[in-house]
Design a protein around this motif. Structure first.
Motif, PDB file in Angstrom:
ATOM      1  N   UNK A 816      29.691  45.010   1.207  1.00  0.00           N
ATOM      2  CA  UNK A 816      29.975  43.671   0.688  1.00  0.00           C
ATOM      3  C   UNK A 816      28.744  42.999   0.104  1.00  0.00           C
ATOM      4  N   UNK A 817      27.556  43.327   0.611  1.00  0.00           N
ATOM      5  CA  UNK A 817      26.332  42.672   0.152  1.00  0.00           C
ATOM      6  C   UNK A 817      25.263  43.717  -0.111  1.00  0.00           C
ATOM      7  N   UNK A 818      24.579  43.588  -1.246  1.00  0.00           N
ATOM      8  CA  UNK A 818      23.544  44.545  -1.650  1.00  0.00           C
ATOM      9  C   UNK A 818      22.299  43.771  -2.071  1.00  0.00           C
ATOM     10  N   UNK A 819      21.155  44.129  -1.460  1.00  0.00           N
ATOM     11  CA  UNK A 819      19.888  43.479  -1.773  1.00  0.00           C
ATOM     12  C   UNK A 819      18.880  44.567  -2.134  1.00  0.00           C
ATOM     13  N   UNK A 820      18.350  44.510  -3.335  1.00  0.00           N
ATOM     14  CA  UNK A 820      17.361  45.480  -3.805  1.00  0.00           C
ATOM     15  C   UNK A 820      16.127  44.723  -4.263  1.00  0.00           C
ATOM     16  N   UNK A 821      14.959  45.098  -3.714  1.00  0.00           N
ATOM     17  CA  UNK A 821      13.735  44.400  -4.102  1.00  0.00           C
ATOM     18  C   UNK A 821      12.560  45.374  -4.124  1.00  0.00           C
ATOM     19  N   UNK A 822      11.747  45.203  -5.156  1.00  0.00           N
ATOM     20  CA  UNK A 822      10.509  45.970  -5.280  1.00  0.00           C
ATOM     21  C   UNK A 822      10.769  47.474  -5.208  1.00  0.00           C
ATOM     22  N   UNK A 823      11.741  47.926  -5.991  1.00  0.00           N
ATOM     23  CA  UNK A 823      12.005  49.357  -6.148  1.00  0.00           C
ATOM     24  C   UNK A 823      11.451  49.742  -7.513  1.00  0.00           C
ATOM     25  N   UNK A 824      10.178  50.096  -7.533  1.00  0.00           N
ATOM     26  CA  UNK A 824       9.449  50.203  -8.800  1.00  0.00           C
ATOM     27  C   UNK A 824       9.933  51.352  -9.682  1.00  0.00           C
ATOM     28  N   UNK A 825      10.641  52.342  -9.115  1.00  0.00           N
ATOM     29  CA  UNK A 825      11.093  53.486  -9.909  1.00  0.00           C
ATOM     30  C   UNK A 825      12.603  53.482 -10.135  1.00  0.00           C
ATOM     31  N   UNK A 826      13.298  52.444  -9.690  1.00  0.00           N
ATOM     32  CA  UNK A 826      14.758  52.390  -9.842  1.00  0.00           C
ATOM     33  C   UNK A 826      15.115  52.199 -11.313  1.00  0.00           C
ATOM     34  N   UNK A 827      15.876  53.159 -11.862  1.00  0.00           N
ATOM     35  CA  UNK A 827      16.286  53.098 -13.266  1.00  0.00           C
ATOM     36  C   UNK A 827      17.744  52.686 -13.422  1.00  0.00           C
ATOM     37  N   UNK A 828      18.569  53.146 -12.523  1.00  0.00           N
ATOM     38  CA  UNK A 828      19.984  52.807 -12.554  1.00  0.00           C
ATOM     39  C   UNK A 828      20.505  52.724 -11.127  1.00  0.00           C
ATOM     40  N   UNK A 829      21.460  51.829 -10.932  1.00  0.00           N
ATOM     41  CA  UNK A 829      22.121  51.813  -9.639  1.00  0.00           C
ATOM     42  C   UNK A 829      23.100  52.973  -9.549  1.00  0.00           C
ATOM     43  N   UNK A 830      23.816  53.221 -10.635  1.00  0.00           N
ATOM     44  CA  UNK A 830      24.760  54.339 -10.690  1.00  0.00           C
ATOM     45  C   UNK A 830      24.329  55.299 -11.792  1.00  0.00           C
ATOM     46  N   UNK A 831      24.182  56.557 -11.422  1.00  0.00           N
ATOM     47  CA  UNK A 831      23.793  57.568 -12.394  1.00  0.00           C
ATOM     48  C   UNK A 831      24.948  58.553 -12.580  1.00  0.00           C
ATOM     49  N   UNK A 832      25.337  58.764 -13.841  1.00  0.00           N
ATOM     50  CA  UNK A 832      26.443  59.670 -14.122  1.00  0.00           C
ATOM     51  C   UNK A 832      27.782  58.949 -14.081  1.00  0.00           C
ATOM     52  N   UNK A 833      28.863  59.719 -14.114  1.00  0.00           N
ATOM     53  CA  UNK A 833      30.211  59.167 -14.091  1.00  0.00           C
ATOM     54  C   UNK A 833      30.517  58.571 -12.718  1.00  0.00           C
ATOM     55  N   UNK A 834      31.103  57.393 -12.718  1.00  0.00           N
ATOM     56  CA  UNK A 834      31.479  56.746 -11.460  1.00  0.00           C
ATOM     57  C   UNK A 834      32.945  56.373 -11.517  1.00  0.00           C
ATOM     58  N   UNK A 835      33.512  56.104 -10.355  1.00  0.00           N
ATOM     59  CA  UNK A 835      34.935  55.757 -10.275  1.00  0.00           C
ATOM     60  C   UNK A 835      35.086  54.273  -9.934  1.00  0.00           C
ATOM     61  N   UNK A 836      36.275  53.764 -10.140  1.00  0.00           N
ATOM     62  CA  UNK A 836      36.539  52.356  -9.850  1.00  0.00           C
ATOM     63  C   UNK A 836      36.522  52.073  -8.352  1.00  0.00           C
ATOM     64  N   UNK A 837      36.610  53.128  -7.518  1.00  0.00           N
ATOM     65  CA  UNK A 837      36.592  52.928  -6.071  1.00  0.00           C
ATOM     66  C   UNK A 837      35.204  52.593  -5.559  1.00  0.00           C
ATOM     67  N   UNK A 838      34.190  52.916  -6.354  1.00  0.00           N
ATOM     68  CA  UNK A 838      32.823  52.650  -5.945  1.00  0.00           C
ATOM     69  C   UNK A 838      32.575  51.140  -5.898  1.00  0.00           C
TER      70      UNK A 838
END
Length: 1484
Positions: A816-838
């Motif tokens: 329900x809650x997502x907190x991302x901070x100081x992830x210096x190499x993060x390029x994408x939250x989702x990589x590749x094909x994803x589904x609507x269930x995600x």
């Protein structure tokens, strides 16, 4: 030819025949004149007789309350008209036909005769229409609901508006209103009925209110509804009456039934006959009850509304409106009025009762008596009885007992449900069926819900972690009633103060006491009374300073039956507790109790709470508590040692809380003796019943493998992490794991995978060695996780990688809650094909300092997200991506969007074009269809129907909204708050067509947007617009802004001075306007440009204008008519402003114009008044060109002004240009002379005036003419001013003329006024009986404080400063005396006197001066005397002068110090000339 002659002869004959006939007819009128007139008179008399009969019948019907039939009303009207015409004709014939023998006589006979015949025909016709049967009917009248007790306030109006919307909703049939007794449910129901039938709402044809009560009488309910419908019953049975009533109601199209005070499910609507058919959409049922579940479950309402108690302001205002505002605003009355309102608990019923008892009562002693009685009473008996009935209705004795337990807490306390559970273990018959502590906790929760349903408990305030779900509160009135019940029937006492303890001890009923609470201390009285408390089971005591430092052992010997003991913030010796062998629950929170070994002897103890205490060691003796089920050591910062093998002995322990102890023994280490020095975490594995664990682990190596991971139902484990999560708490989360700076390999080694898998909240900070958290930490995709906080990692590139082995349908399925901070190499939250269930449950996303992230999520994974906060992501270009093949417009659930410092952000959602390659795979490419600079929101395939808060900070977009967002769109229709900060390319915020959707906007703030020229840009689709709910507007540091909304080309051509606001936008709800650093402004409000918006700015309360260097004016004079609610006005650092209110002129340019009322220009006379009825505070500061507040000829009135500051306004000479200036109110006229003497006051109140840095100011008040001053008594100026401070007014010559009185002045401070020779006249000084503080500093020419100049004092008298306790005279180099006149001057309460650097002052006063011996300290030129030294000094100096007057001694001291100063000065001058070293002061 013969034929033609024949035709001509026939035609001629006919003509002759017609002519003769017509002539005969006309001659007949003349010949039958008398007959026609007599016939008319006869018929007219008959009609008048019938009319009289009909009118009498009509009057009789009206007296019976009946209405006259419309045709009868019309008939009577026509009869009156026709008979009047006939009578007029008859009267005329008698006058105008009296002369004979002339041609005019014949003409008159002809005309009247003909007219008489015509009128007679009308009379005969109307006579035939007159009838005497069925002339009236009994009307069906709408019910009239008088509601004089209704309080019209903002919160009540909001509540009523919510009910109105529900009544208008065709899908809602039944509506419920619930709330605690006395909250005003019935009054609100009546108000709703009144408005529903009014022309404003016009929702129903009729309405009826029926009181149901605890035992409903069906016949009465049926009869009241039937009476309203005109239905008659003939003694039928209830069931038959129900059928008839139901059948009758089928005919109603708009009927409202209000069923008031429903208690239970005994009322069955079908059995009574209250049933509406499905097509009767206009018929509704409104119900009120004290119990929410009765309405929701038993009655089945479609929508339920809760009535809250009044706010503090509403309660005070309502109380004041009843007792009389002129009384309650007096400081003395206000003090007791506020106490009474507080004691009434803001309950309307209590307030009404108390207020009516004091209505128009202006005797303060009666108010004091009312307060004392109310303080000792049980509140209004009606409310007390109602609450008692609610209490009696509770289904279980446990609920009643829990309510009594809540009443033992201090007033207005937030009561933790966890504490209730722990305390309840100290009472018999509580939780007998609960097999575990969690089951007991569940019981408490259910009982609390039952009590809340009856409004006996309320939801608590937000706790420190932002959650109020685990706290409850008691309303003060409910608490008082509960305390009364607890005392009378349950032997439970809550002692609020020492007097209550004393009364209890006097009655000596110690054997009845079962529970006692001392929320404010006062335990020492009970300790010193050596009585035995045989029945006492529970004692709650909070800390309070007293003579009792340690509770003696013998007190506990006299309370040996205790089962529950709660001490908070107390010092306690644990060995004194050993007599309490029946103790089940012991809570020693925040207490000073170091050695707790003796507690181990309390063998029956089940709950031990030592949280926040200063214990340093958990000794081995605690292991003897084999029945212990809970041990709470949270927040024990001093705890250093938990002895080994203590924990395993607590084999029945269910819950262990140790969140700050970090000295756990490492499993792989032992000390030199082969023994452990501290307990190890592996000991926890011996606790087979442990289900709840709070734990801090300072080193991951302290962890054993498989730490109770399967049996723990609730845990909060921190590994090398001492902080707290930054995500908002999610209700129901019970399993939390927080890990900081730990190698991922160690997690696997110590078996933390299972804990991570079961965690609902997971915080990972600085977790090293992880590239893919799914594949490396939990291959099942964190199925239980609801909150994830991931920070400080430089290796993670993707949060979700579809190239991995995990099926994406199960990944983050509950997150329900997502907190991302100081992830210096993060390029994408989702990589590749994803589904609507995600992320299908994701509600809140926060991303910060992820500098390689370019986009957030695909749009189809984000439709359910409600909160998005993104900051400091330097590469982020868009938030969502959208596949072009999906043509369906997405309606987001987003409610909050905050975007901060995103320099490369282009648009909120970009378009992705899907291309099919040779294989079946799809390839995504950006779709190029935009202009070069697309708007942030494009409006094509996405809408924001629920967005409430939008904040843009340092986002370098050039346009926020595309014009595709039309007024008819649902996008942004719920927007309430909009903030724009440092968006340097924005030229305007929004277009008028888009802003038309902002119907709910309440808060607008635009700051530091250097290119901003407009707030709203007008376009052709929406020329004029309104922000109907905007209440707060702040515009700050917008150097190019010139106006709020753009003008048309024609308007610009006709405007000489553009203003911030104009007629193109309506702002009817605006309350607060702050304008700062807007250099492009010339004017803010021009009344002439607002004439078409009659309601705009009428709600203004707070105006603050600062640092607008080109601003010339704030208001035009006509604006005063819209400032009736203005409370705070501050204008500062606007160097071009000359007047606060500029004059508006008429077309001829001669007369002043006060304003325009509905477009009409009104020329005013000098007698007209500008009234600011609500203004409390005014500050005018650093306005170098300000000349006056208003230069017009009107009187100014400020009835409630409390504080006025005029600071650094270099050109101010007068507050108003008018000689009529009158400052009416909390302080009066201002300055011209800065203030006028023609002053009247409004209501009494405290007032403070500060005047600083006004170099042109010469007088505070003008001198009256000599003749008038002799005739007039002393003017009562500023009668309610309490503080006056005047500083740095270099040309000020005197404070006020002698004709001015300061009867309530409390403090007077004068500093740096170099032209002033004396402060006050003796006449004015005589009025200052309330003055308590007088300070005069750095006035170079001040000769005397009080002067007799211009005052006749030949009769003698005295000046008494009754209240003066502090007098300071500092750095007054020319001051000779405080007073040199002949009046006696007295200071009966003077405590402190300071005379420093007043070297010309030879004595305090030349003549009679007396004082009492209240003086505590004096300071003369740096030398201070106080206490015995002062007494001795004054006595010796007085004796030297042969006087017993202490003030003579002060005169002597002052004279000696000044003489000493002059001697030193002379010696210094002499030494300068002759090189002689001066003496030290000690050598003189």
């Amino acid at each position: 030819m013969e034929c033609l002659i024949g035709c001509g002869t026939w035609i001629a004959g006919k003509i002759a025949e017609c002519t003769v006939a017509q002539i005969g007819s006309h001659l007949g009128y003349i010949y039958h004149y008398r007959r026609n007139v007599r016939a008319l008179e006869t018929e007219n008399n008959e009609v008048n007789d019938k009319k009289k009969i009909l009118e009498d019948l009509a009057d009789e019907a009206k007296r019976r309350g009946e209405n006259i039939q419309d045709d009868i009303e019309d008939c009577l009207t026509k009869v009156v008209e026709i008979t009047q015409d006939a009578q007029n004709l008859i009267d005329d014939t008698n006058i105008k036909c009296g002369l004979r023998g002339c041609f005019s006589y014949l003409v008159a006979r002809y005309r009247f005769s003909k007219r008489a015949k015509e009128i007679r025909e009308s009379v005969v016709e109307i006579k035939g229409k007159i009838r005497f049967d069925n002339i009236s009917f009994r009307p069906k009248l709408k019910n009239i609901f008088e509601n004089k007790d209704y309080l019209n306030s903002a919160t009540r109006e909001k509540f009523v508006d919510g009910i109105r919307k529900a009544l208008e909703d065709s899908n809602i049939r039944m509506i419920g209103i619930h709330g605690m007794p006395g909250a005003g449910k019935t009054t609100l129901a009546k108000e709703i009925a009144r408005k529903a039938l009014s022309n404003d709402w016009n929702l129903f044809d009729d309405a009826v209110i029926v009181t149901v009560s605890e035992t409903p009488i069906f016949e009465t309910i049926q009869q009241q509804i039937a009476d309203r419908l005109g239905l008659k019953f003939d003694g039928e049975m209830i069931s038959e009456r129900a059928l008839r009533l139901r059948n009758r109601m089928k005919n109603e199209k708009g009927f409202l039934i209000i069923l008031d005070d429903i208690w239970n499910d005994k009322l069955k609507l079908e059995d009574v006959g209250i049933v509406f058919e499905s097509d009767q959409k206009g018929c509704k049922i409104l119900m009120t009850s004290r119990f929410e579940t009765v309405l929701g479950n038993d009655m089945g309402v479609d929508k339920n509304f809760k009535v809250d108690i009044l706010s503090e302001d509403e309660a005070r205002n309502w109380f004041g409106s009843i007792v009389g505002d002129q009384i309650v605003t007096s400081p003395a009355f206000q003090k007791y009025g506020n106490k009474i309102v507080q004691k009434c608990g803001r309950l309307p019923l209590c307030i009404v009762t108390a207020a009516h008892s004091l209505k128009n009562c202006d005797k303060l002693p009666l108010w004091k008596i009312a307060w004392r009685r109310l303080k000792r009473s049980k509140h209004d008996e009606v409310v007390h009885t109602a609450i008692k009935l609610c209490y009696d209705k509770l289904r279980s004795d446990e609920a009643k007992q829990l309510l009594m337990l809540c009443s033992l807490h201090e007033e207005d306390a937030n009561i933790k449900m966890e504490n209730l559970m722990r305390y309840c273990k100290g009472q018999i018959n509580m939780f007998e069926d609960a097999q575990s502590l969690q089951e007991a906790r569940d019981v408490v929760y259910c009982l609390v819900e039952e009590l809340k349903d009856c409004c006996l408990l309320l939801d608590g305030d937000d706790s420190d972690d932002g959650d109020d779900s685990d706290t409850v509160k008691m309303h003060d009135v409910v608490r008082d009633v509960a305390i009364s019940i607890a005392k009378e029937s349950r032997g439970m006492h809550c002692f609020g103060d020492g007097s209550e303890v004393e009364k209890f001890l006097e009655k000596r009923r110690f054997e009845d006491l079962e529970a006692l609470s001392l929320p404010n201390g006062y335990l020492d009285e009970l300790v010193f009374e050596r009585s035995k408390y045989t029945q006492l089971q529970l004692m709650i005591c909070m800390w309070k300073e007293s003579s009792l430092k340690i509770i003696p052992r013998d007190f506990f010997e006299r309370t040996e039956g205790l089962r529950g003991l709660v001490f908070s913030r107390n010092e306690l010796v644990a060995s004194h507790l050993s007599p309490l062998q029946n103790l089940r629950s012991l809570c020693l929170r925040d207490s000073d109790v170091e050695d707790i070994a003796e507690i181990g002897k309390l063998k029956k103890l089940e709950i031990l709470d030592l949280s926040g205490s200063n214990i340093k060691k958990l000794p081995s003796e605690i292991g003897q508590l084999t029945r212990l089920r809970m041990l709470d050591l949270n927040y024990c910062e001093d705890l250093q040692v938990i002895e080994p093998n203590v924990i395993p002995h607590l084999n029945r322990l269910e819950e262990l809380y140790v969140d700050e102890f970090g000295n756990w023994h490492r499993v792989d280490q032992v000390d030199n003796n082969g023994k452990r020095s501290n307990a190890g975490l592996d000991e926890l594995n011996h606790l087979d019943h442990l289900t709840a664990l709070h734990l801090f682990v300072g080193d991951v190596n302290m962890l054993p493998k498989d730490l109770l991971s399967q049996q723990l139902k609730q845990y909060k484990i921190k590994i090398t992490f001492m902080g707290r999560s930054r995500l908002a708490r999610i209700e129901g989360v019970s399993r939390q794991l927080q890990i900081k700076h730990t190698e991922s390999s160690l997690l696997r080694e110590h078996g933390l995978e299972m804990l991570m898998k079961r965690s609902e909240e997971l915080l990972l900070e600085g977790l090293n060695g992880v590239n893919d958290i799914l594949n490396e930490l939990d291959t099942e995709g964190f199925p239980e996780l609801r909150s994830l906080e991931l920070t400080s990692n430089n290796t993670i590139q993707h949060l979700v990688n579809s190239m991995g082995q995990i099926h994406l349908c199960i990944v983050f399925g509950r997150l329900e809650a997502l907190f991302l901070e100081d992830l210096s190499n993060l390029q994408q939250i989702c990589h590749g094909e994803v589904t609507v269930e995600l992320f299908k449950m994701l509600r809140a996303v926060t991303v910060s300092k992820c500098n390689r992230l370019k986009k957030l999520l695909p749009l189809f994974n984000a439709r359910q997200i409600e909160e998005i906060r993104i900051s400091d992501c330097n590469e982020l270009e868009e938030i969502f991506t959208h596949e072009l093949q999906d043509h369906v417009q997405s309606g987001l659930q987003l409610r909050t969007l905050e975007l901060e410092n995103l320099s490369k952000l282009r648009e909120f959602c970009s378009e992705i074009l899907l291309k099919k390659t040779g294989s079946s795979q799809k390839q995504k490419e950006p779709f190029v269809g935009h202009s070069i600079t697309p708007p942030l929101f494009n409006g094509k395939f996405i809408c924001f129907p629920k967005l409430e808060n939008l904040e843009l900070d340092r986002c370098h977009v050039k346009k926020i909204w595309d014009d595709e967002f039309l007024a008819s769109s649902t996008s942004f229709c719920c927007l309430k708050k909009l903030e724009v900060y440092k968006c340097k390319f924005l030229k305007c915020v929004v277009s008028s067509s888009t802003a038309a959707s902002f119907k709910q906007l309440e808060y607008l703030k635009v700051t530091k947007c250097e290119a901003m020229e407009l707030i709203v840009r007008r376009d052709e689709r929406m020329d004029k617009m309104s922000f109907p709910k905007l209440s707060f507007l702040r515009l700050r540091n917008l150097p190019r802004l010139k106006t709020f909304i753009s003008d048309s080309f024609e308007e610009k051509a006709n405007i000489t001075k553009p203003s911030l606001f104009n007629e193109n936008v309506a702002l009817p709800s605006l309350k607060t306007v702050w304008v700062e650093g807007v250099d492009g402004l010339k004017m803010i409000w021009q009344y002439g440009r607002l004439s078409n918006n009659a309601e705009s700015f009428c709600q203004l309360e707070d105006v603050n204008v600062e640092k607008c260097k080109n601003l010339m004016g704030i208001f035009s004079s006509g604006m005063h008519t819209r400032l009736g609610n203005l409370k705070w006005l501050k204008i500062s650092e606007c160097e071009m402003v000359e007047e606060i209110f500029e004059m508006e002129t008429s077309n001829c340019g001669i007369e002043e114009v006060a304003g325009k009322q509905e477009g009409l220009e009104t020329v005013v006379s000098p007698d007209d008044e500008f009234v600011f009825p609500q203004l409390r505070e005014m500050e005018l500061q650093s306005l170098p060109n300000l000349v006056s507040f208003y230069a017009g000829r009107h009187t100014l009135s400020f009835p409630l002004l409390e504080e006025l500051e005029v600071i650094e306004c270099l050109k101010v000479k007068a507050f108003s240009g008018s000689e009529l200036l009158s400052y009416q109110g909390r302080h009066e006229s201002l300055f011209s002379t800065i203030f006028s003497t023609k002053v009247t006051f409004g209501r009494d109140c405290n007032c403070q005036i500060t005047l600083r840095k006004l170099p042109n100011l010469m007088h505070l008040m003008e001198e009256e003419e000599e003749e008038s001053s002799q005739q007039q008594p002393q003017t009562l100026a500023f009668p309610y001013m309490i503080d006056l401070e005047v500083m740095e007014c270099g040309r000020l010559e005197n404070l006020v003329p002698s004709s001015i009185s300061f009867q309530n002045l409390n403090s007077l401070m004068l500093t740096d006024c170099d032209e002033m020779l004396h402060l006050l006249s003796s006449q004015t000084a005589k009025s200052m009986t309330q003055l308590s503080r007088l300070e005069i500093r750095r006035c170079k020419r001040m000769v005397e404080i009080i002067s007799d100049a211009g005052v006749d004092h030949s009769k003698g008298g005295e000046i008494v400063f009754t209240s003066l306790d502090q007098l300071v005279l500092d750095d007054l180099p020319t001051l000779a005396n405080f007073y040199s006149g002949n009046y006696t001057i007295r200071f009966p309460n003077l405590e402190f006197l300071s005379v420093n650097r007043c070297f010309e002052m030879q004595n305090f006063s030349k003549h009679s001066i007396t004082s009492t011996q209240q003086l505590e300290k004096i300071s003369i030129n740096g030398t201070s005397y106080g206490g015995p030294e002062l007494e001795s000094k004054l006595k010796s100096e007085s004796e030297t002068e042969s006087s017993s007057n202490w003030m003579v001694g002060i005169n002597s001291i002052i004279a000696k110090h000044c003489t000493s100063h002059h001697r030193r000065t002379a010696l210094q001058e002499l030494s300068t000339e002759k090189d002689i070293t001066p003496l030290n002061p000690s050598e003189e």
